[in-house]
Write a protein that holds these residues in place. Structure first.
Motif, PDB file in Angstrom:
ATOM      1  N   HIS A  28       0.844  -1.195   0.000  1.00 50.90           N
ATOM      2  CA  HIS A  28       0.000   0.000   0.000  1.00 50.90           C
ATOM      3  C   HIS A  28       0.878   1.244   0.000  1.00 50.90           C
ATOM      4  CE1 HIS A  28      -3.706  -2.188   0.652  1.00 50.90           C
ATOM      5  NE2 HIS A  28      -3.094  -2.901   1.589  1.00 50.90           N
ATOM      6  N   SER A  29       0.461   2.220  -0.739  1.00 48.57           N
ATOM      7  CA  SER A  29       1.181   3.481  -0.774  1.00 48.57           C
ATOM      8  C   SER A  29       0.742   4.326   0.420  1.00 48.57           C
ATOM      9  CB  SER A  29       0.884   4.216  -2.076  1.00 48.57           C
ATOM     10  OG  SER A  29       1.457   5.489  -2.039  1.00 48.57           O
ATOM     11  N   LEU A  30       1.685   4.795   1.194  1.00 48.37           N
ATOM     12  CA  LEU A  30       1.363   5.605   2.356  1.00 48.37           C
ATOM     13  C   LEU A  30       1.484   7.094   2.076  1.00 48.37           C
ATOM     14  CD1 LEU A  30       3.153   3.504   5.109  1.00 48.37           C
ATOM     15  CD2 LEU A  30       0.741   3.485   4.473  1.00 48.37           C
ATOM     16  N   ALA A  31       1.827   7.453   0.854  1.00 49.39           N
ATOM     17  CA  ALA A  31       1.960   8.861   0.506  1.00 49.39           C
ATOM     18  C   ALA A  31       0.572   9.495   0.398  1.00 49.39           C
ATOM     19  CB  ALA A  31       2.696   9.015  -0.816  1.00 49.39           C
ATOM     20  N   PRO A  32       0.416  10.695   0.935  1.00 46.19           N
ATOM     21  CA  PRO A  32      -0.889  11.355   0.847  1.00 46.19           C
ATOM     22  C   PRO A  32      -1.161  11.844  -0.572  1.00 46.19           C
ATOM     23  CG  PRO A  32       0.691  12.813   1.861  1.00 46.19           C
ATOM     24  CD  PRO A  32       1.387  11.486   1.681  1.00 46.19           C
ATOM     25  N   ALA A  33      -2.414  12.008  -0.867  1.00 53.34           N
ATOM     26  CA  ALA A  33      -2.804  12.514  -2.178  1.00 53.34           C
ATOM     27  C   ALA A  33      -2.409  13.987  -2.287  1.00 53.34           C
ATOM     28  CB  ALA A  33      -4.304  12.369  -2.372  1.00 53.34           C
ATOM     29  N   PRO A  34      -2.049  14.439  -3.485  1.00 57.29           N
ATOM     30  CA  PRO A  34      -1.681  15.850  -3.630  1.00 57.29           C
ATOM     31  C   PRO A  34      -2.904  16.752  -3.428  1.00 57.29           C
ATOM     32  CG  PRO A  34      -1.776  14.781  -5.767  1.00 57.29           C
ATOM     33  CD  PRO A  34      -1.938  13.709  -4.737  1.00 57.29           C
ATOM     34  N   ALA A  35      -2.644  17.924  -2.921  1.00 58.86           N
ATOM     35  CA  ALA A  35      -3.720  18.889  -2.671  1.00 58.86           C
ATOM     36  C   ALA A  35      -4.258  19.405  -4.003  1.00 58.86           C
ATOM     37  CB  ALA A  35      -3.185  20.054  -1.849  1.00 58.86           C
TER      38      ALA A  35
END
Length: 71
Positions: A28-35
């Motif tokens: 799973h990618s733990l990076a947040p979605a871009p604003a």
């Protein structure tokens, strides 16, 4: 009838196992979605295009009404 129930049971158990263990196997990618970066200009432009199309349709309809009354 017993064969179809056994087949359904096997299929249900296999589907349950895949549903439980398959998501764990994928990282799973733990990076947040871009604003969001929209400043509203694209929304304004879309509204302007819709209003221009409405004006064009009304002009066409009014022009056709004038031509049909001239006979």
């Amino acid at each position: 009838m017993a064969v179809s129930r056994a087949s359904f049971g096997f299929l249900a158990a296999t589907a349950l196992l895949f549903a439980i263990f398959l998501p764990v196997a994928q990282p799973h990618s733990l990076a947040p979605a871009p604003a969001p970066t929209s400043d509203g200009t694209s929304i304004d432009q879309g509204i302007a295009y819709v209003l221009m199309m409405v004006a064009l349709a009304l002009t066409y309809l009014i022009h056709n009404a004038d031509l049909s009354n001239s006979f």
